[in-house]
Design a protein around this motif. Structure first.
Motif, PDB file in Angstrom:
ATOM      1  N   PHE A   1      -5.229   1.555  -5.191  1.00 32.52           N
ATOM      2  CA  PHE A   1      -4.003   2.239  -5.614  1.00 32.52           C
ATOM      3  C   PHE A   1      -3.471   1.643  -6.919  1.00 32.52           C
ATOM      4  O   PHE A   1      -2.980   2.367  -7.781  1.00 32.52           O
ATOM      5  N   ALA A   2      -3.548   0.317  -7.045  1.00 38.03           N
ATOM      6  CA  ALA A   2      -3.072  -0.330  -8.270  1.00 38.03           C
ATOM      7  C   ALA A   2      -3.907   0.107  -9.467  1.00 38.03           C
ATOM      8  O   ALA A   2      -3.375   0.306 -10.567  1.00 38.03           O
ATOM      9  N   PHE A   3      -5.205   0.270  -9.271  1.00 40.37           N
ATOM     10  CA  PHE A   3      -6.065   0.728 -10.363  1.00 40.37           C
ATOM     11  C   PHE A   3      -5.705   2.149 -10.761  1.00 40.37           C
ATOM     12  O   PHE A   3      -5.659   2.483 -11.948  1.00 40.37           O
ATOM     13  N   ARG A   4      -5.422   2.997  -9.788  1.00 35.75           N
ATOM     14  CA  ARG A   4      -5.053   4.384 -10.088  1.00 35.75           C
ATOM     15  C   ARG A   4      -3.696   4.458 -10.792  1.00 35.75           C
ATOM     16  O   ARG A   4      -3.433   5.408 -11.534  1.00 35.75           O
ATOM     17  N   ALA A   5      -2.842   3.458 -10.563  1.00 38.22           N
ATOM     18  CA  ALA A   5      -1.502   3.471 -11.159  1.00 38.22           C
ATOM     19  C   ALA A   5      -1.423   2.618 -12.418  1.00 38.22           C
ATOM     20  O   ALA A   5      -0.335   2.344 -12.913  1.00 38.22           O
ATOM     21  N   ARG A   6      -2.573   2.234 -12.963  1.00 38.71           N
ATOM     22  CA  ARG A   6      -2.565   1.267 -14.069  1.00 38.71           C
ATOM     23  C   ARG A   6      -1.940   1.814 -15.338  1.00 38.71           C
ATOM     24  O   ARG A   6      -1.448   1.064 -16.167  1.00 38.71           O
TER      25      ARG A   6
ATOM     26  N   LEU B   1       0.552   4.192 -15.547  1.00 37.05           N
ATOM     27  CA  LEU B   1       1.846   4.838 -15.374  1.00 37.05           C
ATOM     28  C   LEU B   1       2.879   4.195 -16.287  1.00 37.05           C
ATOM     29  O   LEU B   1       2.679   3.090 -16.804  1.00 37.05           O
ATOM     30  N   PRO B   2       4.013   4.852 -16.517  1.00 39.24           N
ATOM     31  CA  PRO B   2       5.047   4.284 -17.382  1.00 39.24           C
ATOM     32  C   PRO B   2       5.459   2.888 -16.936  1.00 39.24           C
ATOM     33  O   PRO B   2       5.445   2.571 -15.751  1.00 39.24           O
ATOM     34  N   LYS B   3       5.843   2.052 -17.905  1.00 39.82           N
ATOM     35  CA  LYS B   3       6.129   0.657 -17.614  1.00 39.82           C
ATOM     36  C   LYS B   3       7.217   0.481 -16.570  1.00 39.82           C
ATOM     37  O   LYS B   3       7.193  -0.470 -15.790  1.00 39.82           O
ATOM     38  N   ASN B   4       8.203   1.353 -16.553  1.00 40.55           N
ATOM     39  CA  ASN B   4       9.298   1.216 -15.605  1.00 40.55           C
ATOM     40  C   ASN B   4       8.833   1.391 -14.166  1.00 40.55           C
ATOM     41  O   ASN B   4       9.514   0.978 -13.242  1.00 40.55           O
ATOM     42  N   PHE B   5       7.684   2.036 -13.971  1.00 37.57           N
ATOM     43  CA  PHE B   5       7.145   2.229 -12.639  1.00 37.57           C
ATOM     44  C   PHE B   5       5.875   1.405 -12.456  1.00 37.57           C
ATOM     45  O   PHE B   5       5.136   1.608 -11.525  1.00 37.57           O
ATOM     46  N   GLN B   6       5.622   0.499 -13.396  1.00 37.63           N
ATOM     47  CA  GLN B   6       4.379  -0.240 -13.388  1.00 37.63           C
ATOM     48  C   GLN B   6       4.526  -1.498 -12.545  1.00 37.63           C
ATOM     49  O   GLN B   6       4.605  -2.609 -13.050  1.00 37.63           O
ATOM     50  N   GLU B   7       4.602  -1.309 -11.224  1.00 43.21           N
ATOM     51  CA  GLU B   7       4.594  -2.444 -10.311  1.00 43.21           C
ATOM     52  C   GLU B   7       3.173  -2.808  -9.942  1.00 43.21           C
ATOM     53  O   GLU B   7       2.941  -3.818  -9.293  1.00 43.21           O
ATOM     54  N   ALA B   8       2.215  -1.995 -10.340  1.00 45.78           N
ATOM     55  CA  ALA B   8       0.833  -2.194  -9.914  1.00 45.78           C
ATOM     56  C   ALA B   8       0.297  -3.540 -10.389  1.00 45.78           C
ATOM     57  O   ALA B   8      -0.414  -4.218  -9.650  1.00 45.78           O
TER      58      ALA B   8
ATOM     59  N   CYS C   1       0.836  -1.206   0.000  1.00 45.58           N
ATOM     60  CA  CYS C   1       0.000   0.000   0.000  1.00 45.58           C
ATOM     61  C   CYS C   1       0.869   1.254   0.000  1.00 45.58           C
ATOM     62  O   CYS C   1       0.578   2.223  -0.719  1.00 45.58           O
ATOM     63  N   ALA C   2       1.929   1.240   0.807  1.00 49.29           N
ATOM     64  CA  ALA C   2       2.812   2.403   0.895  1.00 49.29           C
ATOM     65  C   ALA C   2       3.544   2.632  -0.422  1.00 49.29           C
ATOM     66  O   ALA C   2       3.686   3.786  -0.876  1.00 49.29           O
ATOM     67  N   LYS C   3       4.026   1.559  -1.063  1.00 46.58           N
ATOM     68  CA  LYS C   3       4.729   1.705  -2.337  1.00 46.58           C
ATOM     69  C   LYS C   3       3.810   2.311  -3.392  1.00 46.58           C
ATOM     70  O   LYS C   3       4.184   3.233  -4.119  1.00 46.58           O
ATOM     71  N   LEU C   4       2.605   1.780  -3.485  1.00 45.94           N
ATOM     72  CA  LEU C   4       1.674   2.299  -4.482  1.00 45.94           C
ATOM     73  C   LEU C   4       1.265   3.733  -4.167  1.00 45.94           C
ATOM     74  O   LEU C   4       1.071   4.552  -5.067  1.00 45.94           O
ATOM     75  N   TYR C   5       1.140   4.032  -2.881  1.00 44.60           N
ATOM     76  CA  TYR C   5       0.805   5.406  -2.474  1.00 44.60           C
ATOM     77  C   TYR C   5       1.869   6.386  -2.964  1.00 44.60           C
ATOM     78  O   TYR C   5       1.551   7.436  -3.523  1.00 44.60           O
ATOM     79  N   VAL C   6       3.148   6.023  -2.757  1.00 44.93           N
ATOM     80  CA  VAL C   6       4.233   6.915  -3.174  1.00 44.93           C
ATOM     81  C   VAL C   6       4.231   7.098  -4.685  1.00 44.93           C
ATOM     82  O   VAL C   6       4.343   8.221  -5.196  1.00 44.93           O
ATOM     83  N   ILE C   7       4.081   6.006  -5.426  1.00 41.31           N
ATOM     84  CA  ILE C   7       4.118   6.096  -6.886  1.00 41.31           C
ATOM     85  C   ILE C   7       2.975   6.952  -7.410  1.00 41.31           C
ATOM     86  O   ILE C   7       3.159   7.845  -8.253  1.00 41.31           O
ATOM     87  N   VAL C   8       1.768   6.700  -6.907  1.00 46.25           N
ATOM     88  CA  VAL C   8       0.606   7.459  -7.370  1.00 46.25           C
ATOM     89  C   VAL C   8       0.742   8.930  -7.014  1.00 46.25           C
ATOM     90  O   VAL C   8       0.454   9.822  -7.823  1.00 46.25           O
ATOM     91  N   LYS C   9       1.205   9.226  -5.802  1.00 38.20           N
ATOM     92  CA  LYS C   9       1.317  10.613  -5.365  1.00 38.20           C
ATOM     93  C   LYS C   9       2.374  11.372  -6.166  1.00 38.20           C
ATOM     94  O   LYS C   9       2.189  12.538  -6.512  1.00 38.20           O
TER      95      LYS C   9
END
Length: 345
Positions: A208-213, A215-222, A114-122
């Motif tokens: 969070f994963a849906f919100r980050a769907r 994002l660029p592939k290099n940051f696409q851990e979602a 949750c924290a990782k996705l929060y940082v990426i999305v923010k």
């Protein structure tokens, strides 16, 4: 002939024999298999941690958030050690320790995701009127506060439950004539509350994963985290009939199997793709390729990437230590003036 509660008479009723403890003893073949799998998982976790540390200055590793990745690996390593709490004859002390740490490993893993996705999305949706480096530090600080709060809430529940209903060893003398089930007392309420709490965390990760769907592939851990959450949900569904319908020893067997499966799936889904890029696709693990993919992804998904001045240093919380790839940001705002030169990663 009268025998003790932990004994039974032989066929001729001439002597008393000890009942066989119905637990996973250390010399049991199943226990040995569990220990071997746990050791392999621990070694694999140490190996990927070393790989990440050795290649910590490369774009793929830096885009993963070093601190979150290392803490997640540490929690996974501890989670593999949880197997040993289920092997051997339980004692009152062991039961109380298990009661206090019950489910904390899975909660910590879910909290870190949750924290990782929060940082990426923010970071990719930064609307704070501050420099990206300052905003990033705030996002990382908030993420660790989030992880601490998630774990503290679960730990507080375990402590309160242990104080209210202490966990002790139970010897079920009347269950069988020749075997003696030995297990720790536990309540269905603890099991239900813990699973509901972890289900809520997994749903937060889904959001969070849906919100980050996009994002660029290099940051696409979602997508990988989504698979991990999906696997956890499947295991969680199967854990209910295993808990309420199976015997005590079989419950322990299912718990260990579910624990190892989740640990290995988390390890393989999150770390192995990055290790593959590091060793087998080094051409993808370059500054130029990362910058190109970010710009291309930004062009293909303008709705998700508008007004997002960001950089790889923003996703690496080691920027202050001098390991950042570049201090320049990749601006993928396609409404920006054309006279601004494209950034170089």
């Amino acid at each position: 002939m009268v025998c003790g509660q932990d004994q039974y008479a032989n066929n001729n009723r001439t002597t008393c024999l000890k009942k066989r403890p119905d637990v996973f003893l250390w010399d049991n073949i199943v226990s040995i298999i569990f220990c071997i799998v746990s050791v392999l998982g621990s070694l694999a976790t140490v190996a990927v941690s070393y790989i990440f540390y050795k290649h910590r200055s490369t774009p793929v590793v830096k885009a993963s958030s070093l601190s979150h990745s290392f803490v997640l690996a540490f929690v996974l390593f501890l989670s593999f050690q949880m197997v040993y709490f289920y092997i051997g004859i339980p004692t009152d002390t062991l039961c109380k320790v298990k009661s206090l740490i019950d489910g904390l490993n899975l909660t910590a893993i879910l909290g870190i995701f949750c924290a990782k996705l929060y940082v990426i999305v923010k970071i990719f949706n930064n609307k704070i009127n501050r420099p990206i480096q300052i905003a990033t530090k705030l996002f990382y600080l908030y993420s660790w506060i989030l992880v601490a709060a998630i774990i503290a809430f679960h730990l507080a529940f375990n402590v309160i439950h242990e104080i209210a209903i202490p966990s002790n060893v139970v010897h079920d003398y009347n269950n069988s004539l020749t075997i003696l089930p030995i297990f720790c007392t536990k309540t269905d309420a603890r099991f239900i509350v813990t699973n509901i709490y972890q289900l809520i965390l997994s749903l937060v990760c889904f959001i969070f994963a849906f919100r980050a769907r996009n994002l660029p592939k290099n940051f696409q851990e979602a997508r990988f985290i989504w698979f991990i959450m999906f696997t956890w949900c499947i295991l969680g569904v199967f854990s209910f009939p295993a808990h309420f319908a199976a015997a005590e020893k079989l419950q322990i067997c299912f718990q260990v199997i579910f624990l190892l499966l989740f640990n290995f799936f988390t390890l393989s889904a999150f770390y192995f793709p990055k290790c593959y890029l590091i060793y087998f696709r080094p051409d993808k693990n370059t500054r130029e390729n990362v910058g190109k993919e970010i710009r291309e992804q930004g062009a293909s998904q303008p709705r998700e990437c508008t007004n997002v001045p960001t950089c790889i240093t923003a996703l690496s919380d080691e920027s202050s230590s001098g390991h950042e790839l570049s201090g320049k940001c990749v601006n993928i705002n396609h409404n920006a003036p054309k006279d601004i030169p494209s950034a170089e990663i």
